[in-house]
Design a protein around this motif. Sequence first.
Motif, mmCIF file in Angstrom:
data_model
loop_
_atom_site.group_PDB
_atom_site.id
_atom_site.type_symbol
_atom_site.label_atom_id
_atom_site.label_comp_id
_atom_site.label_asym_id
_atom_site.label_seq_id
_atom_site.Cartn_x
_atom_site.Cartn_y
_atom_site.Cartn_z
ATOM 1 N N CYS A 28 36.342 37.961 31.771
ATOM 2 C CA CYS A 28 36.962 36.641 31.921
ATOM 3 C C CYS A 28 36.461 35.903 33.150
ATOM 4 N N SER A 29 36.295 34.605 33.002
ATOM 5 C CA SER A 29 35.976 33.796 34.167
ATOM 6 C C SER A 29 37.116 33.952 35.168
ATOM 7 N N GLY A 30 36.780 34.026 36.434
ATOM 8 C CA GLY A 30 37.793 34.193 37.472
ATOM 9 C C GLY A 30 38.183 35.631 37.743
ATOM 10 N N ASP A 71 45.215 31.874 31.416
ATOM 11 C CA ASP A 71 45.318 31.077 30.198
ATOM 12 C C ASP A 71 44.187 30.049 30.173
ATOM 13 N N GLY A 72 43.479 29.976 29.057
ATOM 14 C CA GLY A 72 42.396 29.014 28.904
ATOM 15 C C GLY A 72 41.075 29.444 29.517
ATOM 16 N N ALA A 73 41.028 30.614 30.162
ATOM 17 C CA ALA A 73 39.788 31.081 30.797
ATOM 18 C C ALA A 73 38.727 31.381 29.738
ATOM 19 N N THR A 74 37.474 31.280 30.143
ATOM 20 C CA THR A 74 36.364 31.648 29.269
ATOM 21 C C THR A 74 36.283 33.168 29.178
ATOM 22 N N VAL A 75 36.124 33.666 27.960
ATOM 23 C CA VAL A 75 35.969 35.103 27.703
ATOM 24 C C VAL A 75 34.492 35.357 27.405
ATOM 25 N N TYR A 76 33.934 36.368 28.085
ATOM 26 C CA TYR A 76 32.511 36.681 27.972
ATOM 27 C C TYR A 76 32.273 37.996 27.237
#
Length: 161
Positions: A28-30, A71-76
């Motif tokens: 996840c981003s962050g 919530d809403g983060a980009t999943v890689y």
Amino acid sequence: MKLTILLLTVVLCSLQVEAEQVKFGPLCSGNPGNTKRGCDPKWGCGNYGASRKRKDGTTYKHMGLDIVCADGATVYAPFDVTLKGKAVPYKINNAINDGVTLNGGGLCFKLFYMHPDKYTGTVKKGQKLGKLLLMQKVYPKITSHIHVQMCNPKIDPTQYF
């Protein structure tokens, strides 16, 4: 014959070691270090095997590992993966009832609480898979997270982090 059996054993052992050495890249981003979700007072803990209680009072075990993800983060993609189709965590529909089954790194696993950009195809390590859904709509005040579960839920995914 004995040599064939010996060679087959060596190959199988090396494949097992290779799969055991696979480690998930950032999901996840962050959260580049894949921080695991701890315990929330109302919702319990995010580790594999954590005890859960249903509304009727019966208990069950958490069969995945929760990785912190806003919530809403980009999943890689944690490594090169093949997307094998939609996977859902619940029998009833709600705002976070989405996910995907993936194969990669010698593993078969599912990611829940995210909406993938696609359900089939391939994605390279570090490329976007989708977005985390809005967990706070379903579980207010929980630490938002992505749920990682092996296709065989008896396997603890923690060893790959």
